[in-house]
Every structure is written in C-alpha cells, then in structure tokens.
Design a protein around this motif. Structure first.
Motif, PDB file in Angstrom:
ATOM      1  N   GLU A  13       0.818  -1.211   0.000  1.00 30.10           N
ATOM      2  CA  GLU A  13       0.000   0.000   0.000  1.00 30.10           C
ATOM      3  C   GLU A  13       0.856   1.268   0.000  1.00 30.10           C
ATOM      4  N   TYR A  14       2.128   1.148   0.410  1.00 25.81           N
ATOM      5  CA  TYR A  14       3.034   2.295   0.372  1.00 25.81           C
ATOM      6  C   TYR A  14       3.677   2.415  -1.008  1.00 25.81           C
ATOM      7  N   HIS A  15       4.310   1.353  -1.463  1.00 21.40           N
ATOM      8  CA  HIS A  15       4.796   1.241  -2.841  1.00 21.40           C
ATOM      9  C   HIS A  15       5.410  -0.144  -3.012  1.00 21.40           C
ATOM     10  N   PRO A  16       5.513  -0.635  -4.246  1.00 24.35           N
ATOM     11  CA  PRO A  16       6.110  -1.956  -4.458  1.00 24.35           C
ATOM     12  C   PRO A  16       7.544  -1.990  -3.908  1.00 24.35           C
ATOM     13  N   GLY A  17       7.866  -3.070  -3.239  1.00 22.99           N
ATOM     14  CA  GLY A  17       9.205  -3.243  -2.704  1.00 22.99           C
ATOM     15  C   GLY A  17       9.433  -2.627  -1.330  1.00 22.99           C
ATOM     16  N   TYR A  18       8.398  -2.021  -0.731  1.00 22.23           N
ATOM     17  CA  TYR A  18       8.536  -1.418   0.605  1.00 22.23           C
ATOM     18  C   TYR A  18       8.505  -2.546   1.629  1.00 22.23           C
ATOM     19  N   TYR A  19       9.573  -2.705   2.387  1.00 22.43           N
ATOM     20  CA  TYR A  19       9.700  -3.789   3.359  1.00 22.43           C
ATOM     21  C   TYR A  19      10.096  -3.176   4.693  1.00 22.43           C
ATOM     22  N   GLY A  20       9.258  -3.363   5.724  1.00 23.76           N
ATOM     23  CA  GLY A  20       9.561  -2.716   6.983  1.00 23.76           C
ATOM     24  C   GLY A  20       9.074  -3.477   8.198  1.00 23.76           C
ATOM     25  N   VAL A  21       9.638  -3.104   9.346  1.00 23.10           N
ATOM     26  CA  VAL A  21       9.240  -3.599  10.653  1.00 23.10           C
ATOM     27  C   VAL A  21       8.966  -2.374  11.525  1.00 23.10           C
ATOM     28  N   PHE A  22       7.954  -2.466  12.391  1.00 23.54           N
ATOM     29  CA  PHE A  22       7.565  -1.357  13.264  1.00 23.54           C
ATOM     30  C   PHE A  22       7.555  -1.827  14.710  1.00 23.54           C
ATOM     31  N   PHE A  23       8.090  -0.997  15.618  1.00 24.59           N
ATOM     32  CA  PHE A  23       8.111  -1.332  17.045  1.00 24.59           C
ATOM     33  C   PHE A  23       8.159  -0.039  17.855  1.00 24.59           C
ATOM     34  N   ARG A  24       7.941  -0.150  19.170  1.00 24.54           N
ATOM     35  CA  ARG A  24       7.994   1.007  20.072  1.00 24.54           C
ATOM     36  C   ARG A  24       9.375   1.087  20.711  1.00 24.54           C
ATOM     37  N   ASP A  25       9.902   2.318  20.792  1.00 28.67           N
ATOM     38  CA  ASP A  25      11.151   2.509  21.518  1.00 28.67           C
ATOM     39  C   ASP A  25      10.853   2.641  23.008  1.00 28.67           C
ATOM     40  N   LEU A  26      11.853   2.939  23.810  1.00 24.74           N
ATOM     41  CA  LEU A  26      11.687   3.003  25.261  1.00 24.74           C
ATOM     42  C   LEU A  26      10.734   4.110  25.711  1.00 24.74           C
ATOM     43  N   ASP A  27      10.522   5.122  24.861  1.00 23.78           N
ATOM     44  CA  ASP A  27       9.630   6.225  25.203  1.00 23.78           C
ATOM     45  C   ASP A  27       8.271   6.123  24.531  1.00 23.78           C
ATOM     46  N   GLY A  28       8.000   4.994  23.878  1.00 26.10           N
ATOM     47  CA  GLY A  28       6.696   4.778  23.252  1.00 26.10           C
ATOM     48  C   GLY A  28       6.575   5.290  21.830  1.00 26.10           C
ATOM     49  N   ASN A  29       7.676   5.777  21.251  1.00 29.08           N
ATOM     50  CA  ASN A  29       7.623   6.234  19.864  1.00 29.08           C
ATOM     51  C   ASN A  29       7.552   5.049  18.907  1.00 29.08           C
ATOM     52  N   ASN A  30       6.921   5.261  17.770  1.00 28.42           N
ATOM     53  CA  ASN A  30       6.766   4.257  16.719  1.00 28.42           C
ATOM     54  C   ASN A  30       8.009   4.326  15.833  1.00 28.42           C
ATOM     55  N   VAL A  31       8.871   3.318  15.935  1.00 31.07           N
ATOM     56  CA  VAL A  31      10.130   3.294  15.195  1.00 31.07           C
ATOM     57  C   VAL A  31      10.039   2.219  14.113  1.00 31.07           C
ATOM     58  N   GLU A  32      10.638   2.513  12.987  1.00 26.84           N
ATOM     59  CA  GLU A  32      10.574   1.605  11.836  1.00 26.84           C
ATOM     60  C   GLU A  32      11.955   1.455  11.226  1.00 26.84           C
ATOM     61  N   ALA A  33      12.255   0.263  10.745  1.00 28.04           N
ATOM     62  CA  ALA A  33      13.394   0.032   9.857  1.00 28.04           C
ATOM     63  C   ALA A  33      12.773  -0.317   8.516  1.00 28.04           C
ATOM     64  N   VAL A  34      13.199   0.365   7.453  1.00 25.46           N
ATOM     65  CA  VAL A  34      12.585   0.160   6.139  1.00 25.46           C
ATOM     66  C   VAL A  34      13.655   0.025   5.055  1.00 25.46           C
ATOM     67  N   HIS A  35      13.369  -0.887   4.140  1.00 28.22           N
ATOM     68  CA  HIS A  35      14.193  -1.043   2.937  1.00 28.22           C
ATOM     69  C   HIS A  35      13.284  -0.850   1.732  1.00 28.22           C
ATOM     70  N   HIS A  36      13.730  -0.006   0.812  1.00 24.64           N
ATOM     71  CA  HIS A  36      12.974   0.247  -0.418  1.00 24.64           C
ATOM     72  C   HIS A  36      13.640  -0.539  -1.543  1.00 24.64           C
ATOM     73  N   GLY A  37      13.062  -1.679  -1.871  1.00 25.85           N
ATOM     74  CA  GLY A  37      13.627  -2.483  -2.942  1.00 25.85           C
ATOM     75  C   GLY A  37      13.198  -3.917  -2.824  1.00 25.85           C
ATOM     76  N   PHE A  38      13.601  -4.675  -3.786  1.00 26.50           N
ATOM     77  CA  PHE A  38      13.210  -6.075  -3.846  1.00 26.50           C
ATOM     78  C   PHE A  38      14.344  -6.949  -3.344  1.00 26.50           C
ATOM     79  N   PRO A  39      14.034  -8.186  -2.909  1.00 24.25           N
ATOM     80  CA  PRO A  39      15.094  -9.065  -2.397  1.00 24.25           C
ATOM     81  C   PRO A  39      16.152  -9.330  -3.457  1.00 24.25           C
ATOM     82  N   GLN A  40      17.385  -9.416  -2.996  1.00 24.79           N
ATOM     83  CA  GLN A  40      18.499  -9.740  -3.895  1.00 24.79           C
ATOM     84  C   GLN A  40      18.551 -11.257  -4.066  1.00 24.79           C
ATOM     85  N   GLY A  41      18.974 -11.689  -5.218  1.00 22.66           N
ATOM     86  CA  GLY A  41      19.145 -13.129  -5.374  1.00 22.66           C
ATOM     87  C   GLY A  41      18.354 -13.631  -6.452  1.00 22.66           C
TER      88      GLY A  41
END
Length: 129
Positions: A101-129
């Motif tokens: 829904e964000y765009h093709p190849g958007y891959y991410g994980v979402f979690f809360r930090d110690l202060d309750g903020n919504n933190v994400e790690a995101v990679h824009h692209g398709f799997p290598q291989g």
C-alpha cells in the motif's frame, strides 16, 4: 540514515498546509494523501519527490508519539533489526513484511522505543538473489 519522520497533529491537513507553505522555498509539497476514518495522512516531499515528512491524526488523547523510520540497506538488515528489537523486549507493532500500500518493494518492521515512539526500519527495494 533517516528515511522519513511522522508527526501526529491535531489537524493533519492544516499541519501539512503549514509545512508546505513555510518550506515552499525548499521545494516542499504534498506528494501523497491517504484518507483514514480519523482524518488524512499526508506525505510531504522535497525536490527529490519522495515523501519524507508525514502528518497524521492524533493516536489518542494526550499521546503524540513520533514516527521515526531509519533506512536499512537490505531486507536482511530489516529482519536483523526486528530480531534485536524483540530481544531487547520492545513492543513489536508489525513484524517485517512487504507493505504494497506504500509502494512496491517497501519492506519494513515497526516497534515502540523506550519512550513509546513508533520506530521503523525500512528497505525500499526487492530481495536480492
């Protein structure tokens, strides 16, 4: 390092219009808008055209966690961030997955930090291989 930043606002549309007006000399403009039952989520972009500043409705009364997304060099790195966050006892909001829904190849994980903020790690692209 920083991929995008999300701010919760009392009036997301007014906040986006403010940033668009004030930062017009920097080339900031509305690039994306998603309507939700609580109001719009609006992505603002600079000259490069990628939305990096997002305004959205408040999550709840008295709570305004920031959404901070850091760029990951690969999907494997996103998965490693997920494992480290889980090991650290972080509240996992969304396990790693593709978000088409964000765009093709958007891959991410979402979690809360110690202060309750919504933190994400995101990679824009398709799997290598």
């Amino acid at each position: 390092m920083i991929d995008h930043l999300g701010l919760q606002c009392a009036d997301a549309a007014a906040a986006a219009a403010f940033y668009e007006r004030v930062f017009a000399p920097c080339g900031v403009r509305e690039m994306m808008r998603y309507d939700t039952p609580h109001g719009p989520v609006i992505g603002l972009a600079g000259p490069a055209g990628q939305p990096q500043l997002w305004t959205s409705p408040l999550e709840g009364p008295g709570s305004r966690p920031v959404h901070l997304a850091l760029a990951a060099p690969s999907r494997d790195a996103v998965d490693a961030v997920f494992a480290a966050a889980r090991e650290a006892g972080a509240e996992i909001l969304h396990e790693p997955r593709v978000w088409p829904e964000y765009h093709p190849g958007y891959y991410g994980v979402f979690f809360r930090d110690l202060d309750g903020n919504n933190v994400e790690a995101v990679h824009h692209g398709f799997p290598q291989g």
